[in-house]
Design an enzyme around this catalytic site. Structure first.
Site, PDB file in Angstrom:
ATOM      1  N   GLY A  46      22.360  36.823  44.414  1.00 38.59           N
ATOM      2  CA  GLY A  46      23.008  36.873  45.594  1.00 38.59           C
ATOM      3  C   GLY A  46      24.327  37.264  45.649  1.00 38.59           C
ATOM      4  O   GLY A  46      25.206  37.098  44.868  1.00 38.59           O
ATOM      5  N   GLN A  51      32.877  38.758  48.780  1.00 42.45           N
ATOM      6  CA  GLN A  51      32.947  38.755  47.512  1.00 42.45           C
ATOM      7  C   GLN A  51      33.569  39.760  46.571  1.00 42.45           C
ATOM      8  O   GLN A  51      34.027  39.609  45.308  1.00 42.45           O
ATOM      9  CB  GLN A  51      31.660  38.031  46.635  1.00 42.45           C
ATOM     10  CG  GLN A  51      31.346  36.659  47.042  1.00 42.45           C
ATOM     11  CD  GLN A  51      30.017  36.247  46.614  1.00 42.45           C
ATOM     12  OE1 GLN A  51      29.009  36.499  46.880  1.00 42.45           O
ATOM     13  NE2 GLN A  51      30.506  35.342  45.601  1.00 42.45           N
ATOM     14  N   CYS A  94      28.298  30.122  41.564  1.00 43.88           N
ATOM     15  CA  CYS A  94      28.867  30.950  42.428  1.00 43.88           C
ATOM     16  C   CYS A  94      29.531  31.935  41.527  1.00 43.88           C
ATOM     17  O   CYS A  94      30.349  31.602  40.767  1.00 43.88           O
ATOM     18  CB  CYS A  94      29.629  30.459  43.558  1.00 43.88           C
ATOM     19  SG  CYS A  94      30.491  31.691  44.584  1.00 43.88           S
ATOM     20  N   LEU A  95      29.330  33.304  41.784  1.00 43.51           N
ATOM     21  CA  LEU A  95      29.956  34.384  40.992  1.00 43.51           C
ATOM     22  C   LEU A  95      31.319  34.185  41.283  1.00 43.51           C
ATOM     23  O   LEU A  95      32.202  34.798  40.582  1.00 43.51           O
ATOM     24  CB  LEU A  95      29.397  35.891  41.472  1.00 43.51           C
ATOM     25  CG  LEU A  95      28.138  36.007  41.096  1.00 43.51           C
ATOM     26  CD1 LEU A  95      27.412  37.373  41.553  1.00 43.51           C
ATOM     27  CD2 LEU A  95      27.884  36.022  39.446  1.00 43.51           C
ATOM     28  N   HIS A 136      23.828  29.541  51.380  1.00 46.00           N
ATOM     29  CA  HIS A 136      25.023  29.973  50.304  1.00 46.00           C
ATOM     30  C   HIS A 136      25.716  30.949  50.791  1.00 46.00           C
ATOM     31  O   HIS A 136      27.034  31.151  50.964  1.00 46.00           O
ATOM     32  CB  HIS A 136      24.684  29.902  48.801  1.00 46.00           C
ATOM     33  CG  HIS A 136      25.766  30.111  47.936  1.00 46.00           C
ATOM     34  ND1 HIS A 136      26.019  29.138  46.846  1.00 46.00           N
ATOM     35  CD2 HIS A 136      26.364  31.232  47.785  1.00 46.00           C
ATOM     36  CE1 HIS A 136      27.093  29.460  46.159  1.00 46.00           C
ATOM     37  NE2 HIS A 136      27.215  30.741  46.460  1.00 46.00           N
ATOM     38  N   GLU A 137      24.836  32.402  51.290  1.00 48.27           N
ATOM     39  CA  GLU A 137      25.493  33.635  50.985  1.00 48.27           C
ATOM     40  C   GLU A 137      25.930  33.708  52.628  1.00 48.27           C
ATOM     41  O   GLU A 137      27.008  34.161  52.921  1.00 48.27           O
ATOM     42  CB  GLU A 137      24.571  34.568  50.991  1.00 48.27           C
ATOM     43  CG  GLU A 137      23.972  34.764  49.632  1.00 48.27           C
ATOM     44  CD  GLU A 137      25.245  34.885  48.558  1.00 48.27           C
ATOM     45  OE1 GLU A 137      26.188  35.256  48.894  1.00 48.27           O
ATOM     46  OE2 GLU A 137      24.660  34.393  47.535  1.00 48.27           O
ATOM     47  N   HIS A 140      29.248  32.201  52.746  1.00 50.23           N
ATOM     48  CA  HIS A 140      30.417  33.166  52.508  1.00 50.23           C
ATOM     49  C   HIS A 140      30.784  33.981  53.551  1.00 50.23           C
ATOM     50  O   HIS A 140      31.744  34.272  53.642  1.00 50.23           O
ATOM     51  CB  HIS A 140      29.778  33.946  51.401  1.00 50.23           C
ATOM     52  CG  HIS A 140      29.864  33.418  49.943  1.00 50.23           C
ATOM     53  ND1 HIS A 140      31.253  33.167  49.392  1.00 50.23           N
ATOM     54  CD2 HIS A 140      28.979  33.408  49.009  1.00 50.23           C
ATOM     55  CE1 HIS A 140      30.974  32.826  48.150  1.00 50.23           C
ATOM     56  NE2 HIS A 140      29.716  32.886  47.662  1.00 50.23           N
TER      57      HIS A 140
HETATM   58 ZN   LIG Z   1      28.812  32.265  46.113  1.00 51.85          ZN
END
Ligand SMILES: [Zn+2]
Length: 186
Positions: A46, A51, A94-95, A136-137, A140
């Site tokens: 995702g 991001q 998380c990226l 989670h997204e 963000h």
């Molecule tokens: Zn994340």
């Protein structure tokens, strides 16, 4: 399509509240293409537009397993309209916080309203990994990170580590031995 750089904490842009997408047009579709390329290359399951430094409420996702056909999903202006009282725990990553994983408890099920790439409105009920990933997204898009859901002690430790790395100019890179894309929720 172009792969973009993923912002890493302590980059302050990750704390921005993203703006509502006003029209689903060509530039937006180009952004979504870039997000998929960046997400698949990471690899992650995702990604939120912020991001890659774009403060728009756009989320890309693909929860297909390695041996399954790709299943790209796009959520524009995603919004949680209902959450279950029942909670579920998932080992999140998380990226934007590479190489860090921690269990996070969130509502097990959520209902999410969003627009698709044609600008059509949908509402789905999500459970399991989809529910976790959506929460989670969507976090963000509101400037919230999964480490905001863990203890302050642990969060402070993670922030300290990344601040030090940023100061040295050596961003922490992902890639531990047991790395699996499923961990990189995005
Ligand atoms: Zn994340």
């Amino acid at each position: 399509m172009a792969k973009r750089d993923i912002l890493i904490i302590p980059d302050k842009r990750l704390r921005l509240k993203s703006e509502t997408v006003k029209s689903v047009d060509k530039p937006l579709r180009a952004l979504v293409d870039d997000m998929f390329e960046t997400m698949y290359a990471a690899p992650g399951i995702g990604l939120a537009a912020i991001q890659i430094g774009v403060p728009q409420r756009v989320v890309t996702m693909d929860l297909a397993k390695k041996d399954e056909a790709p299943a790209p999903q796009v959520f524009i202006n995603p919004e949680i309209t209902w959450s279950s009282a029942e909670q579920a725990t998932y080992d999140e990553g998380c990226l934007s916080i590479p190489e860090y994983y921690e269990e996070v408890a969130r509502p097990k099920k959520v209902k999410v309203k969003f627009l698709d790439l044609e600008g059509k409105e949908h509402e789905i009920e999500a459970d399991g990994l989809l529910a976790t990933c959506l929460q989670h997204e969507i976090d963000h898009t509101n400037g919230v990170l999964f480490i905001d859901h863990i203890s302050k002690l642990k969060r402070d430790m993670v922030m300290k580590k990344f601040k030090k790395a940023a100061k040295r100019g050596e961003p922490v890179k992902p890639g531990r031995e047991d790395d699996v894309p499923e961990h990189h929720i995005g």
